[in-house]
Enzyme design. Structure first.
Site, short mmCIF file in Angstrom:
data_model
loop_
_atom_site.label_atom_id
_atom_site.label_comp_id
_atom_site.label_asym_id
_atom_site.label_seq_id
_atom_site.Cartn_x
_atom_site.Cartn_y
_atom_site.Cartn_z
N PRO A 1 1.00 -1.06 -0.02
CA PRO A 1 0.06 -0.04 -0.07
C PRO A 1 0.81 1.23 -0.08
O PRO A 1 1.95 1.28 0.61
CB PRO A 1 -0.84 -0.17 1.26
CG PRO A 1 -0.36 -1.25 1.95
CD PRO A 1 0.28 -1.91 1.09
N ASN A 2 0.35 2.26 -0.76
CA ASN A 2 0.76 3.42 -0.76
C ASN A 2 2.28 3.73 -1.78
O ASN A 2 2.67 4.80 -1.61
CB ASN A 2 0.88 4.31 0.52
CG ASN A 2 -0.56 4.60 1.12
OD1 ASN A 2 -1.40 4.49 0.56
ND2 ASN A 2 -0.50 3.83 2.32
N ARG B 1 4.10 11.37 -1.30
CA ARG B 1 3.83 11.20 0.31
C ARG B 1 5.01 11.25 1.27
O ARG B 1 5.94 10.57 0.83
CB ARG B 1 3.17 9.73 0.59
CG ARG B 1 4.01 8.71 0.32
CD ARG B 1 3.58 7.12 0.25
NE ARG B 1 3.36 6.90 1.77
CZ ARG B 1 3.77 5.76 2.36
NH1 ARG B 1 4.37 4.85 1.60
NH2 ARG B 1 3.73 5.55 3.46
N TYR C 1 10.23 9.32 2.52
CA TYR C 1 10.30 8.16 1.37
C TYR C 1 11.21 8.88 0.03
O TYR C 1 11.36 8.04 -0.90
CB TYR C 1 8.86 7.72 0.90
CG TYR C 1 8.24 7.12 2.19
CD1 TYR C 1 8.62 5.75 2.27
CD2 TYR C 1 7.54 7.78 2.71
CE1 TYR C 1 8.10 5.08 3.52
CE2 TYR C 1 6.84 7.07 3.69
CZ TYR C 1 7.09 5.90 4.07
OH TYR C 1 6.59 5.15 5.16
N ASN D 1 8.17 -5.22 -0.76
CA ASN D 1 7.94 -4.16 0.18
C ASN D 1 6.61 -4.25 0.48
O ASN D 1 5.68 -3.56 -0.21
CB ASN D 1 8.40 -3.13 -0.41
CG ASN D 1 8.58 -1.64 0.78
OD1 ASN D 1 7.53 -1.97 1.71
ND2 ASN D 1 8.79 -0.69 0.24
N ALA E 1 2.88 -1.02 4.95
CA ALA E 1 2.07 -1.21 6.04
C ALA E 1 1.85 -2.60 6.47
O ALA E 1 1.48 -3.03 7.65
CB ALA E 1 0.95 -0.13 5.96
N GLU F 1 13.00 -8.77 1.59
CA GLU F 1 12.38 -7.97 2.05
C GLU F 1 13.12 -6.59 1.97
O GLU F 1 14.40 -6.18 1.84
CB GLU F 1 11.97 -7.96 3.43
CG GLU F 1 11.30 -6.86 4.14
CD GLU F 1 11.34 -7.11 5.62
OE1 GLU F 1 10.14 -6.78 6.08
OE2 GLU F 1 12.20 -7.60 6.20
N HIS G 1 12.67 -2.21 2.40
CA HIS G 1 11.89 -1.02 2.91
C HIS G 1 12.50 0.15 2.47
O HIS G 1 13.81 0.26 2.85
CB HIS G 1 11.59 -0.92 4.32
CG HIS G 1 11.09 -2.17 4.80
ND1 HIS G 1 9.35 -2.00 4.68
CD2 HIS G 1 10.90 -3.42 5.24
CE1 HIS G 1 9.02 -3.17 5.06
NE2 HIS G 1 9.77 -4.20 5.49
N ARG H 1 11.76 3.63 13.36
CA ARG H 1 10.51 4.54 13.43
C ARG H 1 9.72 4.17 14.79
O ARG H 1 10.03 3.78 15.50
CB ARG H 1 9.86 4.62 11.96
CG ARG H 1 10.72 5.07 10.88
CD ARG H 1 10.11 5.04 9.55
NE ARG H 1 9.01 5.75 9.35
CZ ARG H 1 7.98 5.61 8.78
NH1 ARG H 1 8.25 4.82 7.78
NH2 ARG H 1 6.91 6.14 8.79
#
Length: 146
Positions: free
Chosen positions: A9-10, A17, A22, A73, A76, A97, A99, A106
């Site tokens: 998502p996103n 964003r 990012y 990735n 969320a 994976e 990110h 975070r």
């Protein structure tokens, strides 16, 4: 060699964003960089992005016996989706994976990571370049496994 790159998502909103987290590169730029790398490295890449957990699970299941490995990735869904983890386990493809941000530094809720223990390697906090490192790592891993 055929790899599936999955974005959750996103990720399609890159460049819009939270640019301070990012970066300013957009999703199209990410795809262009990865396609260039795939041509240079003679890797067949397929890209998939969805904001829907079930669609990601379906895509992982479709990868069974069609792909050599997955770069993911989960965004969320990293912190919430046992379903994505179970799908990855079911198809049993080597998975890396990635990110964009350093999720381990975070918010507290981002410290839960359902994918990390399954993945053969994780890259975080390297921005868009993390995808390139993930693809090259997976390529080398698969070549060594032959």
């Amino acid at each position: 060699m055929k790899l599936l790159v999955i974005n959750g998502p996103n990720i399609n909103m890159l460049g819009i964003r939270e640019v301070n987290i990012y970066g300013s590169e957009n999703y199209k730029s990410l795809l262009e960089r990865l396609n260039k790398l795939s041509h240079e490295e003679n890797i067949e890449l397929e890209h998939f992005q969805s904001n829907h957990e079930g669609a990601i699970v379906d895509k992982i299941q479709e990868a069974y016996q069609k792909f050599d490995g997955i770069v993911i990735n989960p965004a969320a869904y990293t912190h919430t989706s046992v379903a994505i983890l179970d799908a990855l386990k079911a198809v049993s493809l080597p998975t890396v994976e990635v990110h964009i941000s350093k999720v381990s530094e975070r918010e507290d809720f981002r410290q839960v990571n359902f994918i990390r223990d399954y993945a053969i390697k994780s890259f975080e906090g390297l921005g868009i370049a993390g995808y390139e490192k993930a693809i090259l790592y997976l390529k080398n891993y698969l070549e060594e496994e032959k």
